[in-house]
Design a protein around this motif. Structure first.
Motif, PDB file in Angstrom:
ATOM      1  N   ARG A 255       0.675  -1.159  -0.160  1.00 10.28           N
ATOM      2  CA  ARG A 255      -0.004   0.120   0.071  1.00 10.28           C
ATOM      3  C   ARG A 255       0.845   1.236  -0.047  1.00 10.28           C
ATOM      4  NH1 ARG A 255      -5.050   0.877   2.565  1.00 10.28           N
ATOM      5  NH2 ARG A 255      -5.727  -0.976   1.447  1.00 10.28           N
ATOM      6  N   THR A 256       0.538   2.460  -0.975  1.00 10.84           N
ATOM      7  CA  THR A 256       1.172   3.399  -0.936  1.00 10.84           C
ATOM      8  C   THR A 256       0.938   4.518   0.308  1.00 10.84           C
ATOM      9  OG1 THR A 256       1.092   3.315  -3.450  1.00 10.84           O
ATOM     10  CG2 THR A 256       1.718   5.511  -2.416  1.00 10.84           C
ATOM     11  N   ALA A 272       5.257   2.589  -2.044  1.00 15.45           N
ATOM     12  CA  ALA A 272       4.637   1.460  -1.744  1.00 15.45           C
ATOM     13  C   ALA A 272       5.490   0.781  -0.726  1.00 15.45           C
ATOM     14  CB  ALA A 272       4.378   0.683  -2.959  1.00 15.45           C
ATOM     15  N   GLY A 416      -3.230   5.322   0.634  1.00 11.13           N
ATOM     16  CA  GLY A 416      -3.728   4.794  -0.377  1.00 11.13           C
ATOM     17  C   GLY A 416      -4.812   5.052  -1.131  1.00 11.13           C
ATOM     18  N   ARG A 418      -2.104   5.184  -4.412  1.00  8.77           N
ATOM     19  CA  ARG A 418      -1.284   6.108  -5.209  1.00  8.77           C
ATOM     20  C   ARG A 418      -2.005   7.028  -6.168  1.00  8.77           C
ATOM     21  NH1 ARG A 418       3.973   7.775  -7.073  1.00  8.77           N
ATOM     22  NH2 ARG A 418       4.880   5.958  -5.739  1.00  8.77           N
ATOM     23  N   GLU A 432      -4.153  -2.009  -4.731  1.00 12.00           N
ATOM     24  CA  GLU A 432      -3.990  -1.383  -3.237  1.00 12.00           C
ATOM     25  C   GLU A 432      -5.328  -1.830  -2.520  1.00 12.00           C
ATOM     26  OE1 GLU A 432      -2.343   1.941  -2.113  1.00 12.00           O
ATOM     27  OE2 GLU A 432      -1.201   2.280  -4.021  1.00 12.00           O
TER      28      GLU A 432
END
Length: 535
Positions: A255-256, A272, A416, A418, A432
């Motif tokens: 996850r970003t 990430a 999240g 991105r 994500e």
């Protein structure tokens, strides 16, 4: 409320919130093409927001709250009578199922409409319509739509909701209220960091309370978190959290998130993240540690390790389970661990086992930690972690697959998906976990429709942008879709950007006073962490 009234409210809030030594700059309304520019201000860039048609009225108020820190309020667009309140009766994955619902409504005297939803996640490998929405009614007031919803509920329809069409994600004139904090690390002389609500993991706190406690000149809400006890430990970050170079919550792997390497915000970046935490005995036997500072067995947002069910992939707003977990507790959790069946061992600062407990729930040493076990992890502790044994904890965080040195990372805020990568819109919502294959309506509600948003981005010159978009408030601000969020961040100069926790959590303070309008009917929502700016 028109844009002038919006602006008056925001100016009043700013005047109350900021010292008189700073000057407010009222920027001329932006009317005309998307390339219109404002008068000279401390805020750049000044291109109109790419929301609605290019001829919408837009106004900006900029205020330098500290050297290198500028707060700008942008008000754009207006409400029109074209937008109405309606009732969403059903969301179906295929048109035939939607038509069946519509036919049932017609047989009962209603006039439904079936609306295809064509927007899928940008990285979704599938194509075609996301689903089909069945709606009834078109009203000028929410009260009239609510009456229809109650009528439908009385005859057996479930899952129905009143919605405002200006929030659908299609064409609208707004309005929008956007707050922007721009931090220039070349000029900023204070400190920027992440902070836990209540100073420990359990429990939530309103941003205004947190900002007052730490004497922040500005603050914005942070990442996703657990709200209810059925989903884990309330206040637990549903994703990675690093505070003062310490990992306090594991990642939703892949996850970003936003990385803050320094106190000035210099070299902030979007990446990430994956966390890998391992327990290793003196004999070299290893066991993965499933999580940090949370209730064993409940993994909010999923994306974990060790056989979590139903998936180890990220799945937003969903709680995965695992009956056999090893969880590390530090004093970031408070004084005691989560109580329950299982076992736990106490480690001193050097990693030596100083106590074995036959149940979970006990004191956490100030300079050590506790390993808390359920299921077959209990057997591992019984075999390898008796008093006197040494257990080394190896903690690693990977950013885009490369090691992220914890000793050089002041903070990380989970988020999240991105939104931008190298100035290109790159919304990784499918990867994500924001699109559920078994329930396409989730992505429609979360990403296609407009919602309040909190966003973070980094410019080509290394400036940090922290942005809120108010939403779910017809006549005040309609919010933003994922796509609009990406466009907003790019227009403000970001090259890379990420979505943080939004909805009712979206809040921003200047000198400890709230300057946006949260969407929850109960007012400002208690949150779990924040990004704070101190002089």
């Amino acid at each position: 409320m028109n844009w002038k009234a919006h602006l008056l409210v925001q100016i009043t809030a700013l005047c109350l919130a900021v010292p008189s030594t700073f000057m407010l700059t009222l920027v001329e309304p932006l009317v005309g093409s998307a390339n219109s520019h404002t008068k000279q201000t401390s805020y750049r860039p000044t291109r109109s927001l790419p929301l609605g048609s290019s001829n919408l009225t837009e106004s900006r108020v900029s205020n330098q709250i500290a050297r290198g820190v500028t707060h700008t309020v942008i008000v754009r667009g207006r409400q029109t009578e074209r937008e109405v309140y309606t009732v969403d009766v059903s969301f179906q994955a295929n048109q035939a199922a939607a038509e069946t619902v519509a036919e049932s409504l017609r047989s009962q005297g209603y006039e439904p409409r079936v609306q295809p939803i064509l927007q899928r996640a940008q990285d979704d490998p599938e194509s075609g319509a996301l689903g089909y929405l069945v709606r009834v009614g078109a009203f000028s007031t929410e009260a009239l739509a609510t009456d229809l919803r109650n009528e439908l509920a009385a005859i057996g329809y479930t899952g129905i909701r009143v919605v405002y069409t200006g929030e659908d994600g299609g064409k609208t004139t707004g309005p929008w209220v956007v707050n922007v904090l721009e931090i220039d690390p070349e000029q900023f002389q204070g400190t920027l960091s992440s902070a836990l609500a209540t100073e420990i993991i359990p429990g939530n706190e309103r941003l205004t309370q947190l900002a007052a406690r730490v004497k922040a000149i500005a603050a914005i809400n942070g990442g996703y978190f657990v709200i209810g006890a059925t989903d884990g430990t309330p206040g637990d970050l549903a994703g990675i959290s690093i505070i003062n170079e310490r990992l306090v919550s594991e990642a939703v792997n892949g996850r970003t998130s936003l990385i803050l390497p320094s106190k000035s915000g210099r070299n902030a970046r979007i990446a990430a993240l994956t966390s890998v935490v391992t327990a290793k005995t003196g004999d070299g036997v290893t066991r993965e540690i499933d999580g940090l500072n949370r209730k064993p067995g409940l993994i909010r947002g999923c994306g974990g390790v060790g056989g979590d069910l139903p998936t180890e992939n990220p799945k937003h707003d969903f709680t995965c389970t695992d009956s056999s977990e090893l969880i590390q507790f530090t004093r970031d959790f408070g004084e005691t661990t989560e109580a329950g069946e299982g076992a736990e061992v106490v480690l001193d600062a050097s990693g030596y086992v100083i106590e074995f407990r036959q149940a979970r729930g006990g004191q956490i040493p100030e300079n050590g930690s506790v390993l808390s076990a359920t299921g077959d992890a209990v057997e591992w502790l019984q075999t390898y972690a008796q008093p006197g044994a040494k257990i080394d904890i190896d903690t690693r965080v990977l950013a885009n697959g490369e090691e992220l040195p914890l000793e050089q990372t002041l903070g990380v805020i989970n988020g999240g998906p991105r939104l931008l990568r190298n100035r290109e819109i790159d919304i990784t919502a499918f990867a994500e976990g924001f699109q559920w294959q078994e329930n396409p309506e989730f992505y429609y509600r979360f990403g296609v429709r407009r919602n309040p948003r909190t966003l973070a981005g980094v410019t080509a010159r290394g400036k940090l942008l922290l942005v809120t978009v108010d939403g779910r408030q017809p006549g005040w601000s309609v919010g933003a879709t994922f796509a609009e969020s990406a466009q907003i961040m790019r227009s403000l100069g970001a090259t890379d950007a990420v979505n943080l926790d939004g909805g009712g959590s979206t809040t921003i303070t200047i000198n400890q006073q709230l300057v946006n309008r949260p969407s929850d009917a109960t007012g400002e929502r208690p949150i779990a962490d924040a990004i704070i700016i101190r002089p």
